[in-house]
Design an enzyme around this catalytic site. Structure first.
Site, PDB file in Angstrom:
ATOM      1  N   LYS A 141       0.786  -1.143   0.117  1.00  0.00           N
ATOM      2  CA  LYS A 141      -0.234   0.006  -0.010  1.00  0.00           C
ATOM      3  C   LYS A 141       0.928   1.181  -0.043  1.00  0.00           C
ATOM      4  O   LYS A 141       1.945   1.352   0.830  1.00  0.00           O
ATOM      5  CB  LYS A 141      -0.851  -0.003   1.292  1.00  0.00           C
ATOM      6  CG  LYS A 141      -2.315  -0.807   0.989  1.00  0.00           C
ATOM      7  CD  LYS A 141      -3.217  -0.673   2.266  1.00  0.00           C
ATOM      8  CE  LYS A 141      -4.400  -1.624   2.150  1.00  0.00           C
ATOM      9  NZ  LYS A 141      -5.185  -1.170   3.267  1.00  0.00           N
ATOM     10  N   GLU A 183       1.075  -1.418  16.605  1.00  0.00           N
ATOM     11  CA  GLU A 183       0.553  -2.390  15.257  1.00  0.00           C
ATOM     12  C   GLU A 183       1.380  -3.774  15.613  1.00  0.00           C
ATOM     13  O   GLU A 183       0.611  -4.735  15.102  1.00  0.00           O
ATOM     14  CB  GLU A 183       1.342  -1.841  14.071  1.00  0.00           C
ATOM     15  CG  GLU A 183       0.869  -0.455  13.500  1.00  0.00           C
ATOM     16  CD  GLU A 183      -0.628  -0.532  12.835  1.00  0.00           C
ATOM     17  OE1 GLU A 183      -0.915  -1.743  12.412  1.00  0.00           O
ATOM     18  OE2 GLU A 183      -0.981   0.629  12.267  1.00  0.00           O
ATOM     19  N   ASN A 243      -7.250  -3.503   9.036  1.00  0.00           N
ATOM     20  CA  ASN A 243      -7.458  -2.454   9.557  1.00  0.00           C
ATOM     21  C   ASN A 243      -8.229  -2.127  10.849  1.00  0.00           C
ATOM     22  O   ASN A 243      -8.819  -1.280  11.327  1.00  0.00           O
ATOM     23  CB  ASN A 243      -8.589  -1.726   8.516  1.00  0.00           C
ATOM     24  CG  ASN A 243      -8.007  -1.573   7.104  1.00  0.00           C
ATOM     25  OD1 ASN A 243      -6.814  -1.084   6.905  1.00  0.00           O
ATOM     26  ND2 ASN A 243      -8.632  -1.893   6.065  1.00  0.00           N
ATOM     27  N   HIS A 250      -8.055   6.681  11.905  1.00  0.00           N
ATOM     28  CA  HIS A 250      -8.181   7.417  11.099  1.00  0.00           C
ATOM     29  C   HIS A 250      -9.043   8.653  11.504  1.00  0.00           C
ATOM     30  O   HIS A 250      -8.658  10.053  11.194  1.00  0.00           O
ATOM     31  CB  HIS A 250      -8.612   6.907   9.687  1.00  0.00           C
ATOM     32  CG  HIS A 250      -7.497   5.982   9.253  1.00  0.00           C
ATOM     33  ND1 HIS A 250      -7.726   5.184   8.079  1.00  0.00           N
ATOM     34  CD2 HIS A 250      -6.293   5.943   9.472  1.00  0.00           C
ATOM     35  CE1 HIS A 250      -6.806   4.394   7.638  1.00  0.00           C
ATOM     36  NE2 HIS A 250      -5.759   4.802   8.699  1.00  0.00           N
ATOM     37  N   HIS A 263       0.402   7.986  14.285  1.00  0.00           N
ATOM     38  CA  HIS A 263      -0.483   6.812  13.659  1.00  0.00           C
ATOM     39  C   HIS A 263      -0.765   5.816  14.637  1.00  0.00           C
ATOM     40  O   HIS A 263      -1.870   5.268  15.074  1.00  0.00           O
ATOM     41  CB  HIS A 263       0.003   6.339  12.276  1.00  0.00           C
ATOM     42  CG  HIS A 263      -0.732   5.341  11.820  1.00  0.00           C
ATOM     43  ND1 HIS A 263      -1.889   5.491  11.217  1.00  0.00           N
ATOM     44  CD2 HIS A 263      -0.475   3.849  11.470  1.00  0.00           C
ATOM     45  CE1 HIS A 263      -2.480   4.229  10.750  1.00  0.00           C
ATOM     46  NE2 HIS A 263      -1.581   3.530  11.000  1.00  0.00           N
TER      47      HIS A 263
END
Lengths: 361, 361
Positions: A141, A183, A243, A250, A263
């Site tokens: 991505k 993450e 996601n 987001h 993030h």
């Protein structure tokens, strides 16, 4: 040195993980096909690693570099254009390779520039933050933000090589290390319960930057992500589980302004929101939500919404998120710890309740 | 109505060619998968055809449109961003389809926007100029210009459908009709000598806009191009023959400033340069060069360099052209009329002689 393969047919590529790899010119010589290289990095990373990388690339005919301003706020079409300016001013042709040296922002923009320059040139990722090593460097991505939405402009584009030198994490600020760990924890939550348990055991070692612990966490995260991506490269289905926490995250980033929350921090709070919602739907237990919150807390990551955000802020921001399909809100929820599912039928009242439970007004 | 298929495996798509197609909602209903549509057009085309197209799209749930400024000078990242602005302001999601209504600039930018918006949405081409009908609507090349080079930023991206309504040519200015004919003549030169002969027979009918002649020329051009593209979608080899005349033509456009010479005009002069060079190399005859010049002259197209351009202008501009591979100048030349070859070993003195013979100083 550990090597793993991202299996995408003719677009397959290796991820090399180890200590001191940046100094080894052989890996670049082996995987870069042309004789021209443009290194894209930023003003923070350049003083730390650019010289080492350039010396590993010294056998190529033409080696140039461009330094972008640092930060998510600069992940824009305008900054992207600086990469094109450099490529054209230095007369790089279609045989050039773009090497991204830096975190996720540098990687996403460099990859997108590689996808677009002369309709596609080769690309190598050298991620230098934990977040980019375990997340954005795997899966292809690429893209930039738009004032009205994050990552709204981009491409799926695979690199020829990802080279992860664990030594680059030595200089990473604590806050960014934690953001990367968010993450890492995500992989445990969505598809790898044993890894989640390993993280509960080894969080102190990770925060102390123990090289073996970091190396293992990076390998395991890349392996988990590569398996999901190999199954669904262009996110037509299952890949969306990656996601988890991101739709909420987001919204936080968009409303707070890109760059204020990292993030990984936004994703951490977003994972708690998604976990609470999963519990409200009768899936995971309250104890599972507590395990997540406790692990995030040990990693110095937020478990609550920014205090100035309202429920309406979330609902509005989420309506333009990419996860909306034909007007339906698509969310990634947990059937169990270690097993994420994509859900299209979240009742709005439960969504609102989960947001409020996480401190949204 | 004539239908032909561009054969690219899972990216195959149909080209429909005929009269009055823009009014037929069934073609759009059949080929557009989602319920949202954004029409991208420009200020010149909108008053002519936008209303008709919108009424053919009236069965969709969300139909928006955006009008770009007209002209190659606006084929930039900045203008591209206006398409993203429209998509995000109107809250189009991943299921949207972008419909390009206009010439090559609108088509190239719309296609690139479709390739990049949320990493790829569906795309339909409704080309309204002869140039875009016979060239840019077939083959999936999309992109924008950079101040230092034409089409330097872009993607290969295939549409779901190309719909060519021959009636749109009725309002096309004479100069643009001629510019389109330049690319039509190109197909005869590079791969279809019988079609070149047909053009010598039927040039008057084309210039008089005889519908049968136009329709046949569009079909034959699309068929010729589709065959080349199907063989080599991403231009790793043979597809480059479609650039016959373009390396010179791009130099003209870049030095003159985009938009002063029409693309087809620059290609016309560029084809004569490439043809003269082919003759100097001992391939095609002087008579073949004369046939090309004579046909271009009948079509009111230039056969000479702009009078203010020097040989050095060409050499410099061509060095950054995409056709340069690892520092070698790659040119498309003619072994025979109807048979183009890619050549890497053009002697510089012959190149200079061909440029001078075409009026470069």
């Amino acid at each position: 040195m550990h090597s793993l393969n991202v299996d995408l047919g003719e677009r397959s590529y290796p991820i090399l993980i180890g200590s001191g790899l940046l100094k080894q010119s052989m890996y670049f010589a082996e995987h870069i096909r042309g004789r021209q290289v443009l290194v894209v990095t930023n003003e923070t990373i350049a003083p730390l690693f650019l010289e080492t990388l350039l010396s590993s690339l010294s056998s190529f005919d033409k080696v140039d570099s461009v330094q972008l301003p640092d930060g998510e706020a600069f992940k824009t079409l305008d900054t992207l254009n600086r990469i094109f300016d450099a490529l054209l001013e230095k007369r790089h042709d279609r045989s050039t390779t773009i090497v991204a040296l830096g975190g996720g922002v540098v990687g996403d923009m460099s990859g997108f520039a590689a996808a677009c320059y002369q309709r596609g040139v080769d690309f190598v990722q050298v991620p230098t933050t934990l977040l980019s090593q375990v997340d954005s460097s795997v899966g292809g991505k690429t893209g930039v933000n738009h004032p009205l939405g994050k990552n709204m402009i981009g491409a799926f584009y695979q690199p020829q090589l990802v080279l992860i030198d664990i030594d680059t994490l030595a200089t990473l600020p604590d806050r960014e290390l934690s953001a990367g760990i968010a993450e890492v924890i995500k992989y445990g939550m969505i598809c790898d319960a044993p890894f989640f348990a390993w993280l509960e055991e080894n969080m102190d070692a990770l925060l102390a930057r123990n090289p073996e612990a970091l190396s293992y966490a990076v390998q395991r995260s890349c392996t988990d992500k590569a398996a999901v991506v190999a199954e669904d490269e262009r996110e037509s289905g299952r890949r969306a589980i990656l996601n988890f926490g991101h739709t909420f995250g987001h919204a936080i980033e968009a409303v707070q302004g890109y760059g204020k929350w990292l993030h990984g921090e936004a994703v951490a709070a977003g994972m708690v929101m998604a976990a609470r919602l999963s519990h409200l739907r009768g899936w995971i237990s309250a104890g599972d939500v507590d395990r997540l919150c406790s692990l995030l807390s040990r990693a110095n990551l937020p478990q609550q919404s920014p205090s100035d955000m309202t429920v309406d802020d979330y609902l509005q921001a989420m309506a333009v998120d990419k996860k909306v399909q034909n007007g339906k809100l698509r969310l990634v929820l947990l059937e169990a710890l270690g097993n994420a599912q994509i859900s299209d039928d979240t009742p709005k009242d439960q969504l609102v309740e989960a947001l409020r439970a996480c401190g949204a007004k």
